[in-house]
Design a protein around this motif. Sequence first.
Motif, PDB file in Angstrom:
ATOM      1  N   MET A   1       0.845  -1.197   0.000  1.00 13.28           N
ATOM      2  CA  MET A   1       0.000   0.000   0.000  1.00 13.28           C
ATOM      3  C   MET A   1       0.880   1.247   0.000  1.00 13.28           C
ATOM      4  O   MET A   1       1.798   1.378   0.811  1.00 13.28           O
ATOM      5  CB  MET A   1      -0.903   0.006   1.231  1.00 13.28           C
ATOM      6  CG  MET A   1      -1.849   1.201   1.287  1.00 13.28           C
ATOM      7  SD  MET A   1      -2.923   1.128   2.750  1.00 13.28           S
ATOM      8  CE  MET A   1      -3.822   2.653   2.519  1.00 13.28           C
ATOM      9  N   LEU A   2       0.610   2.136  -0.943  1.00 19.22           N
ATOM     10  CA  LEU A   2       1.411   3.337  -1.062  1.00 19.22           C
ATOM     11  C   LEU A   2       1.042   4.348   0.015  1.00 19.22           C
ATOM     12  O   LEU A   2      -0.114   4.478   0.407  1.00 19.22           O
ATOM     13  CB  LEU A   2       1.217   3.957  -2.449  1.00 19.22           C
ATOM     14  CG  LEU A   2       1.733   3.120  -3.637  1.00 19.22           C
ATOM     15  CD1 LEU A   2       1.473   3.853  -4.941  1.00 19.22           C
ATOM     16  CD2 LEU A   2       3.224   2.805  -3.484  1.00 19.22           C
ATOM     17  N   GLN A   3       2.068   5.096   0.476  1.00 17.65           N
ATOM     18  CA  GLN A   3       1.871   6.178   1.436  1.00 17.65           C
ATOM     19  C   GLN A   3       2.326   7.479   0.805  1.00 17.65           C
ATOM     20  O   GLN A   3       3.178   7.495  -0.081  1.00 17.65           O
ATOM     21  CB  GLN A   3       2.673   5.917   2.711  1.00 17.65           C
ATOM     22  CG  GLN A   3       2.359   4.599   3.396  1.00 17.65           C
ATOM     23  CD  GLN A   3       3.249   4.387   4.606  1.00 17.65           C
ATOM     24  OE1 GLN A   3       3.502   5.303   5.388  1.00 17.65           O
ATOM     25  NE2 GLN A   3       3.742   3.179   4.765  1.00 17.65           N
ATOM     26  N   SER A   4       1.775   8.562   1.303  1.00 20.24           N
ATOM     27  CA  SER A   4       2.135   9.879   0.788  1.00 20.24           C
ATOM     28  C   SER A   4       3.152  10.523   1.719  1.00 20.24           C
ATOM     29  O   SER A   4       2.956  10.558   2.937  1.00 20.24           O
ATOM     30  CB  SER A   4       0.888  10.764   0.675  1.00 20.24           C
ATOM     31  OG  SER A   4       1.223  12.025   0.134  1.00 20.24           O
TER      32      SER A   4
ATOM     33  N   ASP B   1       4.671   9.557  -3.474  1.00 21.91           N
ATOM     34  CA  ASP B   1       3.995   8.335  -3.038  1.00 21.91           C
ATOM     35  C   ASP B   1       4.974   7.168  -3.113  1.00 21.91           C
ATOM     36  O   ASP B   1       5.624   6.954  -4.146  1.00 21.91           O
ATOM     37  CB  ASP B   1       2.770   8.044  -3.912  1.00 21.91           C
ATOM     38  CG  ASP B   1       1.671   9.080  -3.716  1.00 21.91           C
ATOM     39  OD1 ASP B   1       1.600   9.651  -2.611  1.00 21.91           O
ATOM     40  OD2 ASP B   1       0.905   9.326  -4.669  1.00 21.91           O
ATOM     41  N   ALA B   2       5.076   6.419  -2.016  1.00 28.64           N
ATOM     42  CA  ALA B   2       5.997   5.281  -1.968  1.00 28.64           C
ATOM     43  C   ALA B   2       5.463   4.258  -0.974  1.00 28.64           C
ATOM     44  O   ALA B   2       4.577   4.550  -0.162  1.00 28.64           O
ATOM     45  CB  ALA B   2       7.398   5.734  -1.574  1.00 28.64           C
ATOM     46  N   ALA B   3       6.034   3.042  -1.038  1.00 31.14           N
ATOM     47  CA  ALA B   3       5.586   1.968  -0.146  1.00 31.14           C
ATOM     48  C   ALA B   3       6.028   2.204   1.284  1.00 31.14           C
ATOM     49  O   ALA B   3       5.410   1.704   2.221  1.00 31.14           O
ATOM     50  CB  ALA B   3       6.108   0.622  -0.639  1.00 31.14           C
ATOM     51  N   GLY B   4       7.097   2.946   1.495  1.00 34.06           N
ATOM     52  CA  GLY B   4       7.599   3.223   2.836  1.00 34.06           C
ATOM     53  C   GLY B   4       8.600   4.356   2.800  1.00 34.06           C
ATOM     54  O   GLY B   4       8.958   4.861   1.729  1.00 34.06           O
ATOM     55  N   GLU B   5       9.072   4.748   3.966  1.00 36.16           N
ATOM     56  CA  GLU B   5       9.987   5.881   4.047  1.00 36.16           C
ATOM     57  C   GLU B   5      11.309   5.586   3.354  1.00 36.16           C
ATOM     58  O   GLU B   5      11.877   6.446   2.680  1.00 36.16           O
ATOM     59  CB  GLU B   5      10.229   6.235   5.520  1.00 36.16           C
ATOM     60  CG  GLU B   5      11.075   7.483   5.716  1.00 36.16           C
ATOM     61  CD  GLU B   5      11.156   7.905   7.156  1.00 36.16           C
ATOM     62  OE1 GLU B   5      12.057   8.710   7.483  1.00 36.16           O
ATOM     63  OE2 GLU B   5      10.325   7.435   7.962  1.00 36.16           O
TER      64      GLU B   5
ATOM     65  N   GLY C   1       5.680  11.635   6.604  1.00 35.86           N
ATOM     66  CA  GLY C   1       4.367  11.226   6.111  1.00 35.86           C
ATOM     67  C   GLY C   1       3.271  12.135   6.627  1.00 35.86           C
ATOM     68  O   GLY C   1       3.497  13.005   7.466  1.00 35.86           O
ATOM     69  N   ALA C   2       2.083  11.890   6.124  1.00 35.55           N
ATOM     70  CA  ALA C   2       0.950  12.727   6.512  1.00 35.55           C
ATOM     71  C   ALA C   2       0.664  12.618   7.996  1.00 35.55           C
ATOM     72  O   ALA C   2       0.335  13.584   8.666  1.00 35.55           O
ATOM     73  CB  ALA C   2      -0.293  12.328   5.704  1.00 35.55           C
TER      74      ALA C   2
END
Length: 404
Positions: A1-4, A22-26, A45-46
Motif C-alpha cells: 500500500m502506497l503512502q504519501s 507516493d511510496a511503499a515506505g519511508e 508522512g501525513a
Amino acid sequence: MLQSFQYEAVDGAGRVLTGRLDAAGERDAQRALEGQGLTVVSLAGAKAQAAKSGVFGFQRGVSAQDRILALKQLALLLKAGVPLVQGIGTLKNQATHPILAEAFTSMEKRLRTGDTFSNALALALPSLPAYVNQLAASGEAIGHLGQALDDAATQMAYDRQVRQDIRNALTYPSILIVAGVTAVLFIFIVVVPRFSAMVANAKEPLPWISAVVIKTGMFLSANKLLLFAAVAGAVWFAWSVFKSPKRRSQMHEVLGGLPLIGLWLNEAEVARWASMLGTMLANGVDLIKGLQLARDGVNLSGLRDRLDQATKLVRSGQSLSSAIASQQAFSDTALSLIQVGEESGELPTMLKSLAALYEDTARQRMKQFLLFLEPCAILFIGIVVGGIVAAIMLAITSVNQVAL
C-alpha cells in the motif's frame, strides 16, 4: 500500500526543492529521491505532519530530538551549498514544532539586519547548550558553519543518549522497588488487619515477629491518611529532585560516592567531558574556552571542581595532561591518551578515543550495577513479604496450638 510523503531536498545546484511523493515506505521514498540526484533534508508522512500539533490538539513541548533534528537539517543544507538565510527560511516552513518555526523566523530577521548567526541562534534558542553557540561562533569564523552545526548536533545526540541510558538502566529496578513496596503496604493495610481479629483473644503471647507485624499492620490501617501524606511527600521530593538542577546535582554527587554506581557515573561523565572537549577543539574553539564549556557539562560537582582547578592550571601555562594529573581526576590510561594527543598534535582525536573507551567501560559498569541491583531488590522484597507471611502463619498456629 502506497503512502504519501512530504519531502524537502537539495539538488546538485544547491536549490531547495519541496514536494509530495507516493511510496511503499519511508526508505523507498528516500531511495527514489536519491535516485533523482537529490539530497534529502526532511521526509515526513501525513501522519507525522499531523502529529506536530500533539495528541487531541494539545501542543507538546520542544524535545531535545526536535532541536537535534533542526541543527542536523540546517547543517545538511549548508554543507550542500545552500545560503544561510535561504536555508533558515526553508526550515522555518518545515520545522517540527511551532516554537522552532518562530525561532527560525527570528533568526532570519536578525540575519537580514546584519547580525551574526551565532548571536541570532543564542537569542532565538536560548535553551540550547552553551557549547552549541560556541561551536556555531567558531564555525562561522573559520567558514565551516555547516560542519560545526553537524558536530554540535552529534554532541547533543551523544549527551541525550547518555542520559537515556542512565534512565533506562534505572527504570526496571525503580519499577521493581515501587511494586514491592506497594505490595508490602497492601499486605500491611488490608491483609494483616483481617488476621488480627483471629488472634485478638489468644491466651498465649504471640511470637515477637508476629506481634511486630500485626501491630505495624494495625497502625498503618488506622493511620491511612498519615501514610498517604508520607507517600505523597516522597513522590513530591522525588519530583522536586528531578526538576531542580541543584537537587539533581546533589543527588548525582551522593550516587557518585557509592561503590558500584559511583564508578559507572564517573566514567560516563568523563566520557561526556572528553567527547565535548574533543568536538570543540576539532572545530577551532580555543583550549581554555573548550575546557570551561566541557567542565560546565559535568554533573558530578566533585569532578567538576577538579576540572575547574585543572583549567586554571592550564591557563597558568601547564599542559592539559599535567594539570589533570595533578588533580587526580582521571585514570592513568586517560592521562596517557591525553598526553599522546598533546605530543602528536592530535588532541581532538585522542579525546574522541578517550570518550569511546570510557563510554564502553561505563556501559560495562552499568551492566554490573544492574546485575547486582536487580537480584538484591528481588531478594529484599522476597524476604520482607516472606517474613510477613511467616509471621502471620506463626500467629495462627500459635493460637490454634498447631505444632510446626
